[in-house]
Design an enzyme around this catalytic site. Sequence first.
Site, PDB file in Angstrom:
ATOM      1  N   ASP A  70       0.830  -1.202   0.000  1.00 29.41           N
ATOM      2  CA  ASP A  70       0.000   0.000   0.000  1.00 29.41           C
ATOM      3  C   ASP A  70       0.875   1.268   0.000  1.00 29.41           C
ATOM      4  OD1 ASP A  70      -2.311   1.529   0.141  1.00 29.41           O
ATOM      5  OD2 ASP A  70      -3.108   0.526   1.914  1.00 29.41           O
ATOM      6  N   ASP A  92     -10.728   2.133  -3.584  1.00 30.49           N
ATOM      7  CA  ASP A  92     -11.394   1.800  -2.317  1.00 30.49           C
ATOM      8  C   ASP A  92     -12.906   1.807  -2.486  1.00 30.49           C
ATOM      9  OD1 ASP A  92      -9.170   1.371  -0.818  1.00 30.49           O
ATOM     10  OD2 ASP A  92      -9.115   3.361   0.091  1.00 30.49           O
TER      11      ASP A  92
HETATM   12  C1  DGJ Z   1      -5.869   1.918   1.714  1.00 33.41           C
HETATM   13  C2  DGJ Z   1      -6.247   0.738   0.888  1.00 33.41           C
HETATM   14  O1  DGJ Z   1      -6.764   1.156  -0.333  1.00 33.41           O
HETATM   15  C3  DGJ Z   1      -7.231  -0.130   1.641  1.00 33.41           C
HETATM   16  O2  DGJ Z   1      -7.621  -1.226   0.856  1.00 33.41           O
HETATM   17  C4  DGJ Z   1      -6.619  -0.589   2.930  1.00 33.41           C
HETATM   18  O3  DGJ Z   1      -5.557  -1.461   2.677  1.00 33.41           O
HETATM   19  C5  DGJ Z   1      -6.153   0.605   3.740  1.00 33.41           C
HETATM   20  N1  DGJ Z   1      -5.321   1.490   2.971  1.00 33.41           N
HETATM   21  C6  DGJ Z   1      -5.419   0.164   4.969  1.00 33.41           C
HETATM   22  O4  DGJ Z   1      -4.896   1.210   5.665  1.00 33.41           O
END
Ligand code: DGJ
Length: 732
Positions: free
Chosen positions: A478, A548
Amino acid sequence: MAISYNESTKTFYLDGKGITYAFYINEFDYVEHLYYGKTIGHDDLRYIRGLWGRSVIAAVPGYDVDVDSGVQSYNHFGSELTFYGTGDYREPMVEIVNPAGDRLTQLLYDSYEILPEKPAIKGIPSMRDGETLVLHLKDKVSGFACDLYYTVYEDAGVIARRAVFKNESENVILLNRAYSFAMTLPHMGYDVISLYGCWAKERRVDRIPMHHGVVSIDSKRTSSSATLNPFMALAEKGATEEQGNVYGISLIYSSSFVLKAEGVCDGRTLVTGGINDFDFRWKLESGEELETPEVVMAYSSEGIGGMSRCFHDAYRNHLINPRYVRKHRPLVINNWEATYFDFTPEKLKSIAKAVQGTGIDTFVLDDGWFGKRINDHSGLGDWVVNTDKLNNGLKEIIDYVNGLGMKFGLWFEPEMVNEDSDLYREHPDWAIGVPDRPHCYSRYQFMLDLTRKEVRDYIVNAVNKVLQENHIEYVKWDYNRNVTESYSIGREPERQAEFAHRYALGLYDLCERIVEANPNVFFEGCASGGARFDPGILYYFPQIWTSDDTDAEERTHIQYGTSLVYPLSSMSCHVSVVPNHQTYRITPMATRADIAHLGATGYELDTSHFSDEDRAVVHKQVAEYHGMEDLILNGDLYRTENPMESNYFGFMVVSKDKTEAVLTAYRRMGGVNNEVKILKVAGLDAEKMYHVDELGLTIKGSTLMNVGIVPKFADGDFMTVKYRFREKNLAV
Ligand code: DGJ
């Protein structure tokens, strides 16, 4: 031979799948562009050049304007490399500062080589394979030189291009601009297509008319970002999804970039770009060179869809890690939306246990397993297990998950540090920032200075230690903020504007060392959703979390836009709970699955509450997905309905041999007395007979493609239908 040179006309012809690209060395040793488009013969193309004469110009240095009424200006040559200060007023591809302070350069042809094997770019991801031409250009006065690389492919309608700038002088040369390519298109009758967005709204499609002056898209974030993707297309006026000439430009780069299309006074379009020259200056010592990122140019006469299929072939076959070409992908259950930071070993186990036997094969433990990570204020940088939450360490969970017959995956955010972390307390200067100035917080975290080797070494060791001490087969990498206070402690002041590119080099070094040290781990990229969805990341991580926003309606837009460049196999798409956590919208489970199954699919919801019926539903969905996984990951995509333009979305994916296909269509709003909707069918073999399971009919490809299908959507909003096509003798 894909690349050939005609000595008498000094013309180079590059032939890829369905395309020819041609340029020649003119009487001033300038590399002059001639043609880019559909495959043509290797004729003498210089006859088209005379059409572009002008009278009031700055002639090529030393050339007497009276001789030939002024045609002979750098400004009027179709270009493969534009340079500044000697009569060319278009966007320069390169701008240098010579020791005397002047900014002139004349990069002219010196020699060429044809390489049967494509060399990799040192430290920067690039396409593999293909026959490669290298042109050596030199500035005789300064000793500045440039190599232009061109690669063509038999199996994809793309050309990969890049430049290497070299200081062959005794002096220091400064680069104020060092783009990767320049190219001239024959007119200005284009629309410029780009992909813009923001968090949870990534890669929306924009289309604006080309005009005189510069259309520019860029990032200044030291990251490709969700704001604008490193992609631009020039679609001839009237070009549609299926028809018309479209030129796509996609940069294999993950830091600040720029792509420009300039409507020039002679009526043509100059396209150029690469590393963003905003906040950029690079010092080239004597004997040094700067390698620029590679750009992939796709051409199709079959509209925007044709362009996309060229990119998809190129990226699936020649960009992603060969370990994953045409391979099955893990099908995950991820705990993020189920628990966020608030989990116990029991909770994680119950999420995994609930999907045992459904076909979901990997459990991914997301953010929160390390350091003192109780929320997003602390812990980043401390890649040791949080034993307050997981008292028996990772092993207990991994063993449990493996015992269920599933693989285990883990989340990292390697480039970051929280102020509240042991790492920051020990090395506050490892965070990017300018001494004595406050940091910008973003999600309560800072970024680590990847331009420094000791910082990278720490990260590589810390991440590799976790991966090597535990049975981990999947990593989600991430990246949740962008750089501010661009500055690296210890680097000389005159090299500080190298920061954004050096960050990219540091990131690529990190990826290389972690991915290569763990050949049995599958890597997925992520960035606050899909905020770093670019070909550079795709080179290391064969799939990337798309957004997301997992709401099916929003996803039709996001996945549609993303697919302009990126293959479905690169898009990580999860089925999540309703009301959706981002939009609060309620859509049917079947719809969420149908849309999420148009990519590298997975699930992300609290399965611990699943009833037997829920489990049976997921089991059936996963079985269906597995039945079409090869099609989705490796087939040709036809976007049949555009959700930005209508109430419908449609993706049709056809196998390369056209024996199989699947069409998924979606209707946003239901209603009564609806219009008669006929769904488009595309990409089939007109002569083949196809059995369509859902219609219970066997129909000729030409009939299906010309007549279409009248879908039977269930009543209500947000409904999908799916049709499977199988060549008659393959029907089951
Ligand atoms: C952002 C990501 O897009 C999510 O899927 C998740 O992993 C969060 N970060 C976790 O902090």
